[in-house]
Design a protein around this motif. Structure first.
Motif, PDB file in Angstrom:
ATOM      1  N   THR A   1      -4.007  10.971  -4.840  1.00 57.23           N
ATOM      2  CA  THR A   1      -4.403   9.768  -5.271  1.00 57.23           C
ATOM      3  C   THR A   1      -4.553   8.812  -4.211  1.00 57.23           C
ATOM      4  N   ASN A   2      -5.244   7.719  -4.642  1.00 56.15           N
ATOM      5  CA  ASN A   2      -5.470   6.558  -3.551  1.00 56.15           C
ATOM      6  C   ASN A   2      -4.549   5.441  -3.935  1.00 56.15           C
ATOM      7  N   CYS A   3      -4.009   4.600  -3.280  1.00 52.88           N
ATOM      8  CA  CYS A   3      -3.277   3.381  -3.547  1.00 52.88           C
ATOM      9  C   CYS A   3      -4.505   2.397  -4.104  1.00 52.88           C
ATOM     10  N   ILE A   4      -4.470   1.844  -5.104  1.00 54.24           N
ATOM     11  CA  ILE A   4      -5.336   0.762  -5.598  1.00 54.24           C
ATOM     12  C   ILE A   4      -4.135  -0.564  -6.094  1.00 54.24           C
ATOM     13  N   PRO A   5      -3.876  -1.197  -5.052  1.00 56.30           N
ATOM     14  CA  PRO A   5      -2.725  -2.047  -5.468  1.00 56.30           C
ATOM     15  C   PRO A   5      -3.013  -3.026  -6.758  1.00 56.30           C
ATOM     16  N   LYS A   6      -1.848  -2.949  -7.637  1.00 58.99           N
ATOM     17  CA  LYS A   6      -2.080  -3.721  -8.717  1.00 58.99           C
ATOM     18  C   LYS A   6      -1.073  -4.921  -8.718  1.00 58.99           C
ATOM     19  N   PRO A   7      -1.718  -6.096  -9.702  1.00 56.41           N
ATOM     20  CA  PRO A   7      -0.917  -7.317  -9.472  1.00 56.41           C
ATOM     21  C   PRO A   7       0.617  -7.231  -9.990  1.00 56.41           C
ATOM     22  N   LEU A   8       1.554  -7.926  -9.634  1.00 57.43           N
ATOM     23  CA  LEU A   8       3.072  -7.724  -9.967  1.00 57.43           C
ATOM     24  C   LEU A   8       3.148  -8.735 -11.346  1.00 57.43           C
TER      25      LEU A   8
ATOM     26  N   GLU B   1      15.320  13.275 -17.493  1.00 60.08           N
ATOM     27  CA  GLU B   1      15.951  11.907 -17.163  1.00 60.08           C
ATOM     28  C   GLU B   1      14.724  11.458 -16.339  1.00 60.08           C
ATOM     29  N   TYR B   2      14.391  10.204 -16.447  1.00 61.30           N
ATOM     30  CA  TYR B   2      13.262   9.402 -15.903  1.00 61.30           C
ATOM     31  C   TYR B   2      13.740   8.133 -15.029  1.00 61.30           C
ATOM     32  N   ILE B   3      13.041   8.136 -14.034  1.00 54.22           N
ATOM     33  CA  ILE B   3      13.403   7.079 -13.082  1.00 54.22           C
ATOM     34  C   ILE B   3      12.186   6.433 -12.419  1.00 54.22           C
ATOM     35  N   LYS B   4      12.201   4.956 -12.549  1.00 50.90           N
ATOM     36  CA  LYS B   4      11.027   4.189 -11.621  1.00 50.90           C
ATOM     37  C   LYS B   4      11.447   3.371 -10.879  1.00 50.90           C
ATOM     38  N   GLY B   5      10.572   2.943  -9.867  1.00 53.71           N
ATOM     39  CA  GLY B   5      11.017   1.926  -8.877  1.00 53.71           C
ATOM     40  C   GLY B   5      10.029   1.907  -7.562  1.00 53.71           C
ATOM     41  N   THR B   6      10.583   1.330  -6.485  1.00 53.41           N
ATOM     42  CA  THR B   6       9.820   1.351  -5.309  1.00 53.41           C
ATOM     43  C   THR B   6      10.580   2.034  -4.281  1.00 53.41           C
ATOM     44  N   TYR B   7       9.915   2.346  -3.202  1.00 54.10           N
ATOM     45  CA  TYR B   7      10.383   2.931  -2.049  1.00 54.10           C
ATOM     46  C   TYR B   7       9.879   2.734  -0.885  1.00 54.10           C
ATOM     47  N   THR B   8      10.646   2.844   0.240  1.00 57.61           N
ATOM     48  CA  THR B   8      10.330   2.682   1.773  1.00 57.61           C
ATOM     49  C   THR B   8      10.803   3.970   2.528  1.00 57.61           C
ATOM     50  N   GLN B   9       9.909   4.116   3.644  1.00 58.09           N
ATOM     51  CA  GLN B   9      10.286   5.027   4.514  1.00 58.09           C
ATOM     52  C   GLN B   9      10.165   4.502   5.853  1.00 58.09           C
ATOM     53  N   LYS B  10      11.532   4.938   6.495  1.00 56.33           N
ATOM     54  CA  LYS B  10      11.845   4.710   7.986  1.00 56.33           C
ATOM     55  C   LYS B  10      11.989   5.971   8.801  1.00 56.33           C
ATOM     56  N   GLN B  11      11.142   6.244   9.697  1.00 52.89           N
ATOM     57  CA  GLN B  11      11.388   7.509  10.190  1.00 52.89           C
ATOM     58  C   GLN B  11      11.239   8.680   9.536  1.00 52.89           C
ATOM     59  N   ASP B  12      12.040   9.636   9.311  1.00 52.98           N
ATOM     60  CA  ASP B  12      11.979  10.572   8.263  1.00 52.98           C
ATOM     61  C   ASP B  12      12.982  10.202   7.195  1.00 52.98           C
ATOM     62  N   THR B  13      13.245   9.322   6.978  1.00 48.30           N
ATOM     63  CA  THR B  13      14.193   9.146   5.384  1.00 48.30           C
ATOM     64  C   THR B  13      13.414   7.952   4.722  1.00 48.30           C
ATOM     65  N   LEU B  14      13.484   8.735   3.510  1.00 46.45           N
ATOM     66  CA  LEU B  14      12.851   8.054   2.183  1.00 46.45           C
ATOM     67  C   LEU B  14      13.818   7.365   1.600  1.00 46.45           C
ATOM     68  N   HIS B  15      13.665   6.069   1.126  1.00 51.40           N
ATOM     69  CA  HIS B  15      14.748   5.450   0.506  1.00 51.40           C
ATOM     70  C   HIS B  15      13.954   5.007  -0.967  1.00 51.40           C
ATOM     71  N   LEU B  16      14.599   5.549  -2.108  1.00 54.31           N
ATOM     72  CA  LEU B  16      14.018   5.350  -3.372  1.00 54.31           C
ATOM     73  C   LEU B  16      15.080   4.484  -3.997  1.00 54.31           C
TER      74      LEU B  16
ATOM     75  N   PRO C   1       0.932  -1.305   0.006  1.00 54.19           N
ATOM     76  CA  PRO C   1       0.038   0.045   0.141  1.00 54.19           C
ATOM     77  C   PRO C   1       0.808   1.378  -0.007  1.00 54.19           C
ATOM     78  N   GLY C   2       2.082   1.288   0.348  1.00 49.80           N
ATOM     79  CA  GLY C   2       2.948   2.446   0.382  1.00 49.80           C
ATOM     80  C   GLY C   2       2.656   3.331   1.697  1.00 49.80           C
ATOM     81  N   ILE C   3       2.998   4.821   1.537  1.00 51.93           N
ATOM     82  CA  ILE C   3       2.603   5.634   2.652  1.00 51.93           C
ATOM     83  C   ILE C   3       1.507   6.688   2.065  1.00 51.93           C
ATOM     84  N   LYS C   4       0.727   6.506   2.928  1.00 58.65           N
ATOM     85  CA  LYS C   4      -0.672   7.356   2.638  1.00 58.65           C
ATOM     86  C   LYS C   4      -0.570   8.976   2.125  1.00 58.65           C
TER      87      LYS C   4
END
Length: 146
Positions: free
Chosen positions: A139-146, A68-83, A8-11
């Motif tokens: 937007t709202n997260c609507i999970p897509k199949p991988l 330039e364009y970049i795509k990927g996934t992200y996570t967040q721990k406390q105040d740090t966002l990791h792309l 779901p990611g971060i709201k």
């Protein structure tokens, strides 16, 4: 095993964010503006660079303007966002090494500070100029199949 659906990611990040300018932009020789889109646990980023210096072939530099364009996934721990992702084409396709600019893997860490509901500051651990991005579209997260 890989999950069947996106996480779901971060709201508060869900949506499209745009950086309109950077501090002292007119005095800088080179600067970049960011457009970010967060969808569930994924991101898509456009980095638009403007330069008064010609670093290479004009077919790539576009008279001092390029993207330039970049795509990927992200996570967040406390105040740090990791792309974590890879450089891609404007439509999200594979970008090979024969094209202009960077290709391959991308990884960056940002300190994230939510200024307002519609304004976020991303401060890169590898750059001194913060990215002040305003919300363009929620937007709202609507999970897509991988």
């Amino acid at each position: 095993m890989n999950p069947d659906y996106q996480k779901p990611g971060i709201k508060y990040l869900q949506g499209e964010w745009k950086q309109d300018s950077v501090p002292a932009q007119k005095r800088l020789v080179t600067y970049s503006l960011y457009d970010l889109k967060f969808s569930c646990d994924s991101f898509f980023m456009k980095v638009s660079t403007v330069s008064k210096v010609n670093y290479g072939a004009d077919t790539c530099m576009g008279s001092g303007h390029w993207a330039e364009y970049i795509k990927g996934t992200y996570t967040q721990k406390q105040d740090t966002l990791h792309l974590k992702g890879e450089f891609c084409t404007a439509n999200g396709g594979y970008k090979d090494e024969k094209t202009c600019f960077r290709y391959g893997d991308y990884e960056e860490f940002f300190k994230v500070k939510q200024i307002k509901d519609s304004l976020i500051q991303f401060t890169s651990t590898s750059n001194v100029i913060p990215i002040n991005a305003r919300l363009v579209k929620r937007t709202n997260c609507i999970p897509k199949p991988l």
